[in-house]
Write a protein that holds these residues in place. Structure first.
Motif, mmCIF file in Angstrom:
data_model
loop_
_atom_site.group_PDB
_atom_site.id
_atom_site.type_symbol
_atom_site.label_atom_id
_atom_site.label_comp_id
_atom_site.label_asym_id
_atom_site.label_seq_id
_atom_site.Cartn_x
_atom_site.Cartn_y
_atom_site.Cartn_z
ATOM 1 N N SER B 41 0.833 -1.209 0.000
ATOM 2 C CA SER B 41 0.000 0.000 0.000
ATOM 3 C C SER B 41 0.864 1.254 0.000
ATOM 4 C CB SER B 41 -0.921 0.023 1.221
ATOM 5 O OG SER B 41 -1.858 -1.014 1.145
ATOM 6 N N GLN B 83 -7.384 0.792 -0.571
ATOM 7 C CA GLN B 83 -7.663 -0.471 0.119
ATOM 8 C C GLN B 83 -8.859 -0.278 1.059
ATOM 9 O OE1 GLN B 83 -4.241 -2.243 2.023
ATOM 10 N NE2 GLN B 83 -5.422 -3.953 2.823
ATOM 11 N N ASP B 157 -5.859 -1.288 -4.858
ATOM 12 C CA ASP B 157 -5.252 -1.870 -3.665
ATOM 13 C C ASP B 157 -6.203 -2.894 -3.044
ATOM 14 O OD1 ASP B 157 -3.684 -2.455 -1.514
ATOM 15 O OD2 ASP B 157 -3.461 -0.378 -0.820
ATOM 16 N N GLU B 158 -5.867 -4.147 -3.175
ATOM 17 C CA GLU B 158 -6.678 -5.264 -2.668
ATOM 18 C C GLU B 158 -8.168 -5.094 -2.962
ATOM 19 O OE1 GLU B 158 -5.611 -7.132 0.934
ATOM 20 O OE2 GLU B 158 -3.552 -6.384 0.912
HETATM 21 MG MG LIG Z 1 -2.073 -2.809 2.105
#
Ligand SMILES: [Mg+2]
Ligand SMILES: Nc1ncnc2c1ncn2[C@@H]1O[C@H](COP(=O)(O)OP(=O)(O)O)[C@@H](O)[C@H]1O
Lengths: 308, 239
Positions: B41, B83, B157-158
């Protein structure tokens, strides 16, 4: 629109969202003079005998009708106190739009103190919208001190939208409500202050009847050197439900004092309050900047959303 | 094309990113994976300009953007799906998509973006992006904002985190479509999902702030399949 100049028309558009003469009942007041009035078969507007204001009488069973009573001040140095009383019958469903716009380019203060009283009959439903707005760059202050007193009879309902977004230098708002059995009130207040403005807003909601309820939410933004004091109080005297919430964004050198309070005088009164003050969250700004907004544009979007 | 040259980043003397060199060519679909806390991240935030590297250079299409701020990078065509998406009181889904689209957006277009992430536009377009939305819902709206932006370099992000299984299948479809339709742009996805890793042109394994392994999916995936970097789809079913 009759008897209104350009500035007055602009103010009316700001506070009442009106660009032409509305349908239904209305009373326009400009610089302390009557600028237009219309009563309908169900809604009668008349001047008080002593000239201190108007009475609005709404017949039982009036549905899907509206009343507009905007006030504008465009001359410097006016100070007026006006009493408007609403007598609303039973089983009504009406929208009432009030609001005051002050344009002050002069050096003397302009002040409008409106005292609105609502007597709402059994089982009636009222939506009340009140917008306050100031403009003009004179040294004279734009002052608005509205007092709103609401009395809600059995099973009636009132939704109040109270908005003051711009240009009012000083305001002291006092709203009180007394609710009988089964009556409900919802208040949504939006306050934005800037410059050296001061805003005091006080609510005192008394839940007297069984199963009465109140939900009072005030959202405020205090920018620059402005000051806000929010005083939200709910009193439960019967089995009832009450909720108050002050939610504020503080910016620059603003100051905010939030004083939510609750008073329970009955074991089955269920009351709670929330209050939060904080600056704009950094990750909110960052998110909008990643969409291509500048920091300032991001801030404007966040505030205008918050005050919507 | 994005180039990271010798990127270091530390916070209060602690090195979080330790010498990263990476080139993401146009039309490439790159997946970054690796253990939690590895710096994924942080690397994404450095690319978006949310953090500035302690040393090193970031180059986008030949232009040095190391000192460009977030807004400038956004305008140059970088997009970033967080995220943990941010919530806003009073800002509606349509408002957010409109900002993402650069200020102008038709209702129909907004519906397309929402449908693409598996949300019924009718139900969501006027919802506030506030805490009344579930984690999976804000996550999908976050992805829709990137679709609305039409970026040259998109970082997710994810995206799978907090998304239920049904939606997950839909999500994989979105990324497979993106991969098919990539034109003069590149996509970086931070993910632990085998399905996403398997469609990567290149997998980067990031741990302790360094690139530990990299290469084509066929080569890397077998090497990391039993580590915490990869969650196989069947495991999700077992939970
Ligand atoms: Mg992360
Ligand atoms: N601003 C920060 N201040 C202090 N520590 C940070 C900061 N940002 C990230 N970290 C630390 O850096 C490490 C990497 O974090 P992160 O990039 O979120 O990892 P990942 O996304 O791979 O799970 C973690 O140990 C995290 O606690």
């Amino acid at each position: 629109m009759f008897k209104l100049d350009e500035i007055q028309r602009r103010l009316i558009a700001e506070v009442a969202g009106l660009h032409k003469v509305p349908i239904g009942a209305y009373n326009f007041r400009a610089n302390s003079q009557l600028a237009g009035r219309n009563s309908t078969a169900n809604i009668e507007i008349s001047s008080k005998d002593d000239g201190s204001g108007i009475d609005i009488r709404i017949k039982d069973g009036t549905k899907n009708e509206s009343v507009h009573i905007p006030v504008v001040l465009s001359a410097s140095g006016i100070k007026e106190t006006v009493y408007n009383d609403f007598y609303i019958g039973e089983n009504c469903d009406v929208v009432i739009v009030a609001g005051c716009g002050i344009d002050n380019c002069g050096n003397q203060d302009s002040e409008h103190d409106g005292i609105h009283r609502f007597f709402v009959g059994k089982n009636s439903k009222i939506k009340y919208v009140e917008k306050h707005y100031g403009s003009g760059d004179g040294a004279g202050q734009r002052i608005l001190n509205p007092v709103t007193e609401v009395s809600l009879n059995d099973d009636s309902f009132m939704e109040m939208e109270m908005v003051q977004i711009k240009g009012v230098d000083s305001t002291k708002r006092v709203t009180t409500a007394e609710l009988k059995a089964g009556a409900k009130i919802i208040v949504r207040e939006r306050l934005m202050t800037h410059g050296a403005q001061k805003a005091f807003s006080t609510y005192k909601i008394t839940l007297d009847g069984e199963n009465s309820g109140a939900d009072v939410v005030s959202r405020g933004v205090a920018k620059e050197k402005s000051y806000q004091k929010l005083d939200l109080c709910v009193i439960g005297n019967a089995p009832c439900n009450g909720h108050t919430e002050c939610d504020s964004i503080i910016m620059d050198e603003g100051k905010i004092l939030a004083v939510p309070s609750l008073e329970a005088n009955h074991v089955d009164a269920v009351l709670f309050h929330e209050a939060a003050i904080g600056k704009i969250a950094g990750d909110q700004l960052i998110k909008l900047m990643t969409l291509g907004l500048t920091a300032q544009e991001a801030e404007e979007q966040i505030i205008s959303g918050f005050l919507k | 094309m994005l180039e990271l040259k010798d990127i270091f980043f530390s916070v209060e003397g602690v090195e979080i990113i330790r010498g990263i060199n990476l080139t993401v060519e146009n039309n490439k679909f790159v997946v970054i994976t690796g253990p939690n806390g590895g710096g994924k991240s942080t690397l994404a935030r450095l690319i978006m300009g949310i953090e500035k590297p302690t040393s090193g250079k970031i180059i986008l299409d030949g232009q040095d953007i190391t000192n460009a701020d977030i807004t400038e990078r956004a305008k140059l065509g970088i997009g970033f799906a967080f995220q943990q998406p941010v919530r806003f009181k009073g800002i509606e889904v349509f408002d957010l998509l409109k900002m993402a689209a650069g200020g102008k957006l038709t209702f129909n277009k907004a519906c397309d973006y929402l449908s693409a992430v598996g949300l019924c536009a009718q139900d969501y377009i006027n919802r506030e992006v506030n805490s009344s939305l579930s984690g999976g819902e804000v996550k999908r709206i976050e992805i829709a904002t990137i679709l609305a932006r039409k970026t040259k370099l998109s970082i997710f992000d994810e995206p799978e985190a907090g998304i239920d299984l049904w939606s997950f299948k839909h999500l994989i479809q979105i990324f497979e479509d993106m991969r098919q339709n990539i034109i003069n742009s590149s996509i970086i996805i931070i993910s632990h999902q085998e399905r996403i890793l398997s469609i990567a042109d290149e997998i980067i394994v990031l741990a302790d702030g360094q690139i530990k392994n990299r290469g084509a999916a066929e080569k890397i995936l077998p090497e990391i399949i039993d580590t915490e970097s990869v969650i196989q789809e069947c495991e999700k079913l077992k939970r």
